[in-house]
Each structure stands twice: as structure tokens, then as C-alpha cells.
Design a protein around this motif. Sequence first.
Motif, PDB file in Angstrom:
ATOM      1  N   ALA A 173       0.824  -1.209   0.000  1.00 36.17           N
ATOM      2  CA  ALA A 173       0.000   0.000   0.000  1.00 36.17           C
ATOM      3  C   ALA A 173       0.859   1.261   0.000  1.00 36.17           C
ATOM      4  CB  ALA A 173      -0.932  -0.001   1.210  1.00 36.17           C
ATOM      5  N   ASN A 177       0.561   3.995  -2.705  1.00 40.94           N
ATOM      6  CA  ASN A 177      -0.107   5.124  -2.042  1.00 40.94           C
ATOM      7  C   ASN A 177      -1.598   4.851  -1.807  1.00 40.94           C
ATOM      8  OD1 ASN A 177      -0.057   7.639  -0.795  1.00 40.94           O
ATOM      9  ND2 ASN A 177      -0.657   8.723  -2.647  1.00 40.94           N
ATOM     10  N   ASN A 178      -1.888   3.652  -1.328  1.00 40.48           N
ATOM     11  CA  ASN A 178      -3.270   3.272  -1.010  1.00 40.48           C
ATOM     12  C   ASN A 178      -3.607   3.785   0.388  1.00 40.48           C
ATOM     13  OD1 ASN A 178      -5.668   1.934  -0.268  1.00 40.48           O
ATOM     14  ND2 ASN A 178      -5.192   0.190  -1.589  1.00 40.48           N
ATOM     15  N   THR A 179      -4.097   4.991   0.437  1.00 39.52           N
ATOM     16  CA  THR A 179      -4.340   5.677   1.715  1.00 39.52           C
ATOM     17  C   THR A 179      -5.351   4.947   2.586  1.00 39.52           C
ATOM     18  OG1 THR A 179      -3.908   7.761   0.594  1.00 39.52           O
ATOM     19  CG2 THR A 179      -4.892   7.911   2.761  1.00 39.52           C
ATOM     20  N   ARG A 180      -6.362   4.341   1.975  1.00 40.39           N
ATOM     21  CA  ARG A 180      -7.403   3.657   2.752  1.00 40.39           C
ATOM     22  C   ARG A 180      -6.797   2.537   3.582  1.00 40.39           C
ATOM     23  NH1 ARG A 180     -10.016  -0.859   2.700  1.00 40.39           N
ATOM     24  NH2 ARG A 180      -9.043  -1.543   0.754  1.00 40.39           N
ATOM     25  N   ILE A 181      -5.969   1.712   2.957  1.00 44.71           N
ATOM     26  CA  ILE A 181      -5.326   0.616   3.691  1.00 44.71           C
ATOM     27  C   ILE A 181      -4.372   1.162   4.745  1.00 44.71           C
ATOM     28  CG2 ILE A 181      -3.555  -1.192   3.459  1.00 44.71           C
ATOM     29  CD1 ILE A 181      -5.027  -2.250   1.081  1.00 44.71           C
ATOM     30  N   GLU A 183      -4.328   4.003   6.376  1.00 47.93           N
ATOM     31  CA  GLU A 183      -4.994   4.624   7.530  1.00 47.93           C
ATOM     32  C   GLU A 183      -5.741   3.597   8.380  1.00 47.93           C
ATOM     33  OE1 GLU A 183      -7.374   7.734   5.874  1.00 47.93           O
ATOM     34  OE2 GLU A 183      -5.674   9.136   5.738  1.00 47.93           O
ATOM     35  N   THR A 184      -6.078   2.450   7.789  1.00 49.95           N
ATOM     36  CA  THR A 184      -6.798   1.399   8.508  1.00 49.95           C
ATOM     37  C   THR A 184      -5.851   0.422   9.189  1.00 49.95           C
ATOM     38  OG1 THR A 184      -8.552   1.536   6.847  1.00 49.95           O
ATOM     39  CG2 THR A 184      -8.577  -0.388   8.291  1.00 49.95           C
ATOM     40  N   TYR A 185      -4.720   0.130   8.531  1.00 48.85           N
ATOM     41  CA  TYR A 185      -3.823  -0.930   8.993  1.00 48.85           C
ATOM     42  C   TYR A 185      -2.696  -0.440   9.890  1.00 48.85           C
ATOM     43  CZ  TYR A 185      -5.790  -4.299   5.601  1.00 48.85           C
ATOM     44  OH  TYR A 185      -6.612  -5.149   4.903  1.00 48.85           O
ATOM     45  N   ARG A 188      -1.566   5.648  13.894  1.00 50.23           N
ATOM     46  CA  ARG A 188      -1.288   6.979  13.342  1.00 50.23           C
ATOM     47  C   ARG A 188       0.160   7.409  13.537  1.00 50.23           C
ATOM     48  NH1 ARG A 188      -5.321  11.555  15.235  1.00 50.23           N
ATOM     49  NH2 ARG A 188      -6.720  10.111  14.172  1.00 50.23           N
TER      50      ARG A 188
END
Length: 201
Positions: A173, A177-181, A183-185, A188
Amino acid sequence: MDKNLIAVYGGCFNPPTVAHIQVMKNLTEIPNLYKVIVVPVGDKYNKKELIKSEHRINMLHRVDLDKVEISEIETSNTKTLTTIETLNILKNQYPNKQIRFVVGADNLIDIVNWNNVEDILRDFGLIVLNRGAFNVEDIIRNNEVLNIYKDNIEEVHIDDKYKDVTSTEVRNALKTNNTRILETYLDREIFKYILNNKLYM
């Protein structure tokens, strides 16, 4: 109850994900736990895309959990330590504590093929992480070696909401640049550290 148990949680942590953090949280809830010792592997460990231990340790230190200690036993050693060598070092440091090595339930079936497995089972024992996909009692009962040392094997149930989260997915990711993954995985603070140090890019 005497807080006598040390859970030794090893791995690459490349990078540490929310799934790793969930495991640490679940381990800290064991009633007789003294502490969890997280042991990232050293830089000579044969693993593709393994970044320097300095960064993996720094990321782990951003996990702020009571009773969790990050150890540099393997990362500071000049050679790659076996599991039994790491456990023996810890036994010398904590001679009056019960030390158990943490494994996933999926690894329990194969653990009889490990080097020094009987020494590990006899002198230390296991904490088996189960997300509900395996019947740990059946695995132990049907394996002669595990059954001999069944009293040294403890099962801990893990929340399966992060069952599909892997460090490999996170690394992929980051490249896409897969932001969804991301921010989930990722926690912060760990995500920030990765970006600030341009890791896995």
C-alpha cells in the motif's frame, strides 16, 4: 494472583501493524502476566524487504501500552539467534519468572519440526494465539510431542477484526499510495514515522 508470566512475542514487525498491536493488547490481559517482551528479529534475518532494525524498534516504541517492553536482544546481536537462544537469555535475566513463547495457532501444527522444540516446550512453554479458526485442544491431543507438554501450552483468543491485516499489505500500500489501507492498517504515530523517514517507498 502472582504476576509471574512473561510472554515473549517475536517477529519482524516490518512494519508493526494494528494487528500486532491488538495481539499485544490481548496478551496484556492474561491474568497472571508480568509483562510482554516484544522481540523484533535482527537485521541478518533472511526476510525480503526487511528494513533496518533501528526503524522497526523506533516504530514499536510508538506503541504506548502498559506491561509491554521492546527488547533489542536479537537486533543488537552479531549473529541470528535461534528461539531457544533468545529464551535462554531472557531466562537468565528473569530467573524467577515463567517465560512462554507466543505463536499463532496456525504455527502450532508445524512447531514440532522446529529445532529444539522439546526444550522450548519443556523449559518454557507456549502461548497460542487463536482467532477461532483452529481447535487448539485437538491439535495438542493429536500430536504426541505437544500432548506430553500440554500443561505448558496456554491458549489466548484474539479479536479477528484484524485477521486480514499483514505487514506485506502495508508495504504494498505504501508503494501504491493506497491511503485507505494505510490509515486502517497502521497506528497513526507509526504511519507518521514511516512517512517522515520515507520507509518502504
